[in-house]
Design a protein around this motif. Sequence first.
Motif, mmCIF file in Angstrom:
data_model
loop_
_atom_site.group_PDB
_atom_site.id
_atom_site.type_symbol
_atom_site.label_atom_id
_atom_site.label_comp_id
_atom_site.label_asym_id
_atom_site.label_seq_id
_atom_site.Cartn_x
_atom_site.Cartn_y
_atom_site.Cartn_z
ATOM 1 N N VAL A 73 0.787 -1.136 -0.124
ATOM 2 C CA VAL A 73 -0.098 0.071 -0.030
ATOM 3 C C VAL A 73 0.522 1.224 -0.048
ATOM 4 N N ALA A 74 0.448 2.311 -0.812
ATOM 5 C CA ALA A 74 1.268 3.466 -0.892
ATOM 6 C C ALA A 74 0.287 4.545 -0.899
ATOM 7 N N PRO A 75 0.808 5.814 -0.344
ATOM 8 C CA PRO A 75 -0.028 7.078 -0.398
ATOM 9 C C PRO A 75 0.370 7.919 -1.821
ATOM 10 N N SER A 76 0.279 7.132 -2.754
ATOM 11 C CA SER A 76 0.673 7.898 -4.036
ATOM 12 C C SER A 76 -0.083 7.099 -5.334
ATOM 13 N N GLY A 77 -0.766 7.750 -6.032
ATOM 14 C CA GLY A 77 -1.460 6.968 -7.080
ATOM 15 C C GLY A 77 -0.548 6.702 -8.126
ATOM 16 N N SER A 78 0.536 7.891 -8.334
ATOM 17 C CA SER A 78 1.209 7.766 -9.711
ATOM 18 C C SER A 78 2.274 6.689 -9.620
ATOM 19 N N CYS A 79 2.858 6.745 -8.436
ATOM 20 C CA CYS A 79 3.954 5.623 -7.725
ATOM 21 C C CYS A 79 3.264 4.227 -8.051
ATOM 22 N N VAL A 80 2.168 4.295 -7.568
ATOM 23 C CA VAL A 80 1.510 2.819 -7.526
ATOM 24 C C VAL A 80 1.323 2.390 -9.089
ATOM 25 N N LEU A 81 0.749 3.351 -9.820
ATOM 26 C CA LEU A 81 0.537 2.984 -11.206
ATOM 27 C C LEU A 81 1.705 2.670 -12.213
ATOM 28 N N SER A 98 3.974 -10.853 -9.321
ATOM 29 C CA SER A 98 2.777 -10.818 -8.391
ATOM 30 C C SER A 98 2.874 -9.263 -7.716
ATOM 31 N N ILE A 99 3.966 -8.677 -7.382
ATOM 32 C CA ILE A 99 3.930 -7.468 -6.751
ATOM 33 C C ILE A 99 2.664 -6.560 -7.584
ATOM 34 N N ARG A 100 2.834 -6.361 -9.061
ATOM 35 C CA ARG A 100 2.140 -5.693 -9.867
ATOM 36 C C ARG A 100 0.733 -5.882 -9.577
ATOM 37 N N ASN A 101 0.297 -7.033 -9.083
ATOM 38 C CA ASN A 101 -1.016 -7.447 -9.011
ATOM 39 C C ASN A 101 -1.662 -7.009 -7.487
ATOM 40 N N LYS A 102 -0.465 -6.794 -6.345
ATOM 41 C CA LYS A 102 -1.024 -6.706 -5.142
ATOM 42 C C LYS A 102 -0.639 -5.486 -4.634
ATOM 43 N N ILE A 103 -0.188 -4.615 -5.421
ATOM 44 C CA ILE A 103 0.017 -2.957 -4.968
ATOM 45 C C ILE A 103 -1.183 -2.028 -5.055
ATOM 46 N N TYR A 104 -1.517 -1.569 -4.237
ATOM 47 C CA TYR A 104 -2.750 -0.536 -4.028
ATOM 48 C C TYR A 104 -2.259 0.900 -3.623
ATOM 49 N N GLU A 105 -3.059 1.808 -4.224
ATOM 50 C CA GLU A 105 -2.954 3.017 -3.678
ATOM 51 C C GLU A 105 -3.683 3.043 -2.324
ATOM 52 N N LEU A 106 -3.683 4.098 -1.538
ATOM 53 C CA LEU A 106 -4.359 3.934 -0.202
ATOM 54 C C LEU A 106 -5.819 3.874 -0.196
ATOM 55 N N SER A 107 -6.343 4.802 -1.161
ATOM 56 C CA SER A 107 -7.993 4.967 -1.143
ATOM 57 C C SER A 107 -8.553 3.643 -1.709
ATOM 58 N N SER A 108 -7.976 2.985 -2.582
ATOM 59 C CA SER A 108 -8.553 1.773 -3.242
ATOM 60 C C SER A 108 -8.367 0.460 -2.344
#
Length: 245
Positions: A73-81, A98-108
């Motif tokens: 989880v990260a507080p950044s949409g651009s870095c997560v994307l 696997s990481i590409r499928n399980k990383i999320y921006e905080l609100s999502s």
Amino acid sequence: MKVGLFIPCYVDQFYPGAAIATLQLLEKLGVDVSYPKNQTCCGQPMANSGFAHLTGGCDKLFTESFRHFDYIVAPSGSCVLHIKEHLHSTENADDAASIRNKIYELSSFLTDILQVESLPARFPFKVGVHQSCHGQRGLYLSQMSELVAPGFSKPGKLLNMVEGIDIVQLNRPDECCGFGGTFCVAEEAVSVKMGKDRVEDHLSHGAEYITGVDMSCLMHMEGILRRQGSKVKVIHLAEILNSYQ
């Protein structure tokens, strides 16, 4: 679940309050959070500048740091994307996938995975919400206004759970602020003009704070606000959701 907290480099260096609020909020919601201490930049600045072939070290370190978690989880949409679309590793290809499928921006993560329906938060101020381009158009955190489709906003849903908040309605709710990472350096005049227009929309509706899911966009608008001598402040979504004023 075991969650790895990814804090982008500019948040770590300039806005640690957003990082701390993210950690505290997740812990309040009962999440087991760990912060891998060796983490660093995700590589987005190089990739955005046309040097994606130089991000191998960033990709390798990110994969090694976060491969053992159930979610990131990260507080950044651009870095997560960036991670979702570009992370790769020749040494650990399966882990990177696997990481590409399980990383999320905080609100999502809060709305889609934890399915939060209430928050013990209070923020009695007029707040303008900035929909960052990467979050909206890349991660689909909110509906794009040009589409003839039902509207939705994951950050908006969470903000509506906050006691006392007054969310102002903007004329152009999903207009770009002009930051664009290295765009603001290469095309500074265009970037500044776009930022001034974006800020003015918030100011004209009486916003006391501007919030969003990307501190990079908020940082750009904060610079404009300061140069204008405005008392309006920027604040990350996590800091509002973690607040009780």
